[in-house]
Design an enzyme around this catalytic site. Structure first.
Site, PDB file in Angstrom:
ATOM      1  N   ARG A 135       0.835  -1.207   0.000  1.00 38.88           N
ATOM      2  CA  ARG A 135       0.000   0.000   0.000  1.00 38.88           C
ATOM      3  C   ARG A 135       0.869   1.255   0.000  1.00 38.88           C
ATOM      4  O   ARG A 135       0.527   2.268  -0.594  1.00 38.88           O
ATOM      5  CB  ARG A 135      -0.976  -0.002   1.197  1.00 38.88           C
ATOM      6  CG  ARG A 135      -1.840   1.251   1.277  1.00 38.88           C
ATOM      7  CD  ARG A 135      -3.127   1.042   2.066  1.00 38.88           C
ATOM      8  NE  ARG A 135      -2.899   0.374   3.337  1.00 38.88           N
ATOM      9  CZ  ARG A 135      -2.375   0.945   4.413  1.00 38.88           C
ATOM     10  NH1 ARG A 135      -2.010   2.218   4.392  1.00 38.88           N
ATOM     11  NH2 ARG A 135      -2.204   0.253   5.530  1.00 38.88           N
ATOM     12  N   TYR A 195     -15.605  17.328 -16.599  1.00 41.94           N
ATOM     13  CA  TYR A 195     -16.096  15.945 -16.636  1.00 41.94           C
ATOM     14  C   TYR A 195     -17.304  15.802 -15.710  1.00 41.94           C
ATOM     15  O   TYR A 195     -17.305  16.311 -14.585  1.00 41.94           O
ATOM     16  CB  TYR A 195     -14.962  15.012 -16.195  1.00 41.94           C
ATOM     17  CG  TYR A 195     -15.326  13.563 -16.171  1.00 41.94           C
ATOM     18  CD1 TYR A 195     -15.527  12.863 -17.343  1.00 41.94           C
ATOM     19  CD2 TYR A 195     -15.472  12.883 -14.967  1.00 41.94           C
ATOM     20  CE1 TYR A 195     -15.864  11.515 -17.319  1.00 41.94           C
ATOM     21  CE2 TYR A 195     -15.809  11.537 -14.937  1.00 41.94           C
ATOM     22  CZ  TYR A 195     -16.004  10.868 -16.121  1.00 41.94           C
ATOM     23  OH  TYR A 195     -16.342   9.545 -16.088  1.00 41.94           O
ATOM     24  N   ASP A 200      -7.361  19.202 -15.685  1.00 44.01           N
ATOM     25  CA  ASP A 200      -7.646  17.835 -16.132  1.00 44.01           C
ATOM     26  C   ASP A 200      -7.155  17.733 -17.579  1.00 44.01           C
ATOM     27  O   ASP A 200      -7.758  18.293 -18.488  1.00 44.01           O
ATOM     28  CB  ASP A 200      -9.157  17.569 -16.018  1.00 44.01           C
ATOM     29  CG  ASP A 200      -9.530  16.129 -16.386  1.00 44.01           C
ATOM     30  OD1 ASP A 200      -8.761  15.497 -17.123  1.00 44.01           O
ATOM     31  OD2 ASP A 200     -10.601  15.667 -15.954  1.00 44.01           O
ATOM     32  N   LYS A 209      -7.969   6.485 -20.157  1.00 43.29           N
ATOM     33  CA  LYS A 209      -8.238   6.929 -21.517  1.00 43.29           C
ATOM     34  C   LYS A 209      -6.987   6.758 -22.392  1.00 43.29           C
ATOM     35  O   LYS A 209      -6.583   5.648 -22.632  1.00 43.29           O
ATOM     36  CB  LYS A 209      -8.757   8.367 -21.484  1.00 43.29           C
ATOM     37  CG  LYS A 209      -9.848   8.602 -20.414  1.00 43.29           C
ATOM     38  CD  LYS A 209     -11.111   7.806 -20.663  1.00 43.29           C
ATOM     39  CE  LYS A 209     -12.060   7.788 -19.469  1.00 43.29           C
ATOM     40  NZ  LYS A 209     -12.400   9.080 -18.897  1.00 43.29           N
TER      41      LYS A 209
HETATM   42  C1  PLP Z   1     -12.929   9.551 -17.749  1.00 40.57           C
HETATM   43  C2  PLP Z   1     -12.590  10.899 -17.269  1.00 40.57           C
HETATM   44  C3  PLP Z   1     -12.479  11.163 -15.891  1.00 40.57           C
HETATM   45  C4  PLP Z   1     -12.772  10.107 -14.831  1.00 40.57           C
HETATM   46  O1  PLP Z   1     -11.832   9.078 -14.843  1.00 40.57           O
HETATM   47  P1  PLP Z   1     -12.139   7.559 -14.419  1.00 40.57           P
HETATM   48  O2  PLP Z   1     -10.863   6.867 -14.754  1.00 40.57           O
HETATM   49  O3  PLP Z   1     -13.334   7.091 -15.193  1.00 40.57           O
HETATM   50  O4  PLP Z   1     -12.420   7.564 -12.960  1.00 40.57           O
HETATM   51  C5  PLP Z   1     -12.130  12.448 -15.517  1.00 40.57           C
HETATM   52  N1  PLP Z   1     -11.902  13.419 -16.421  1.00 40.57           N
HETATM   53  C6  PLP Z   1     -12.014  13.197 -17.744  1.00 40.57           C
HETATM   54  C7  PLP Z   1     -11.765  14.318 -18.684  1.00 40.57           C
HETATM   55  C8  PLP Z   1     -12.361  11.941 -18.209  1.00 40.57           C
HETATM   56  O5  PLP Z   1     -12.489  11.736 -19.532  1.00 40.57           O
END
Ligand code: PLP
Length: 378
Positions: free
Chosen positions: A47, A99, A171, A196
């Site tokens: 962890r 998001y 982000d 992604k």
């Molecule tokens: C998918 C996404 C998230 C969330 O991420 P997860 O891996 O699904 O928890 C946050 N910001 C953006 C721009 C995303 O495309």
């Protein structure tokens, strides 16, 4: 070293005993202590640290040009941790088209715990300025944004945050550091859903925060990761690190395919409007051309008609998959309004696309067929 080389090499020295070029996956939860009580391998318990996570974090920090990266088991766990590092009474200014889950988290979970948020249109810098309060501690931006692929000015927003005594977080999931480098533009933290483009193959969930400078926020994030147990598994870290190796090559093709699809859709009589910053008449074009090195793999478009016509187009595709998410090898199409539900900001006739790595002609033919089959009497 250049970013393409960093993506391949960072943290990937051949394994000590086997000299394996691809790193082994270390599943051990515990690590041997020396006679003097030290941990000669640098790890004590899974962890607190794991070799695969360490390699992933080193690579993520190198790619974004940050001091350190903190890896999490999902993008939302990364976002959660940044907001959790604030104190009750502190205030967040967030993009109104961040998001969907980011808005839900701020509104549903943090508001009732005393961390309030204001949501603003971040393409309007005056709106960002006037949303700042004396106790604003975090400015959360996301560009390009969902689902209208809008572009906001990273450097200007980071400046507004700094003047107001707040930290800024971008982000950078959609652009990736291949296309856009928020830390170089004055942002303090970069957040990623590594689910992604970083993972890149729609087969691993993960997240990360990359921090520009050492200090309180980095320490807080490390503490949340460890004390909260918000750690990715060794295999997930390994898969994500592997995805990074081909990121530069994949991004080039995602961008090229998205640009071609945007042009094709823009000229199609069944399409009312295309949202893609690579198009010259897109409202975000000039800013994107300045702050990004390419325009990304995400686009959306309004079908002539309404919800039924949009659904009919999505129903007609055969190569492109009907699914949520983005950034993988498969092209995806999605009706955002029905996915997000009643509080959605997405128009009913809008379809969002993640351009994958199939041949562009197969993608265009697929959309052309689906658009031709959609109801004509609109
Ligand atoms: C998918 C996404 C998230 C969330 O991420 P997860 O891996 O699904 O928890 C946050 N910001 C953006 C721009 C995303 O495309």
């Amino acid at each position: 070293m250049r970013i393409e080389t960093l993506a391949v090499k960072t943290g990937m020295d051949p394994d000590g005993t086997s000299r394996a070029i691809a790193p082994p996956i270390t599943l051990s939860t515990t690590f041997e202590r020396g006679e003097d009580g030290s941990y000669p391998g640098g790890f004590d318990y899974s962890r607190s640290g794991n070799p695969n996570r360490a390699v992933l974090e080193a690579a993520l920090a190198a790619l974004e040009g940050g001091r350190e990266a903190v890896a999490f088991p999902s993008g939302m766990a990364a976002t959660f941790s940044v907001i959790f590092s604030l104190s009750p009474g502190e205030h967040v200014v967030a993009a109104d088209d961040a998001y969907y889950g980011t808005g839900v988290l701020l509104r549903d979970s943090f508001a009732e715990r005393g961390i309030e948020a204001s949501f603003v249109d971040m393409t309007d810098l005056d709106a960002v300025r006037s949303a700042m309060r004396p106790h604003t501690r975090l400015v959360w931006m996301e560009t390009p944004s969902n689902p209208l692929i809008r572009i906001s000015d990273i450097e200007a927003i980071a400046g507004i945050a700094r003047e107001g005594g707040a930290i800024s977080c971008c982000d950078n999931t959609w652009a990736t550091p291949l296309l856009q480098r928020p830390l170089d533009l004055g942002v303090d933290l970069v957040m990623h859903s590594t689910t992604k483009y970083f993972g890149g193959h729609s087969d691993v969930t993960g997240g990360a925060v990359i921090v520009r400078e050492p200090g309180g926020t980095l320490e807080a994030l490390r503490k949340i990761q460890k004390d909260g147990g918000l750690v990715p598994s060794p295999f997930d870290a390994w898969l994500t690190r592997r995805g990074l190796e081909s990121l530069a090559a994949r991004m080039a093709m995602h961008c090229a395919n998205a640009m071609e699809l945007a042009r094709f859709l823009d000229a199609h009589p069944r399409v009312e409007r295309v949202h893609y910053p690579g198009l010259r008449d897109d409202p975000g074009h000039a800013l994107a051309a300045r702050q990004m090195s390419d325009f990304g793999g995400m686009l959306s478009f309004n079908v002539v008609g309404g919800r039924d016509e949009a659904f009919a187009v999505a129903a007609g595709v055969k190569v492109i998959a009907r699914a949520t998410s983005l950034g993988g090898t498969h092209s995806l199409i999605e009706h955002r309004a029905s996915v997000e539900g009643p509080t959605t900001r997405a128009p009913e006739n809008l379809l969002r696309m993640s351009a994958g790595l199939e041949h562009i002609d197969d993608l265009k033919e697929d959309l052309d067929r689906a658009l031709a089959a959609a109801p004509a009497d609109v």
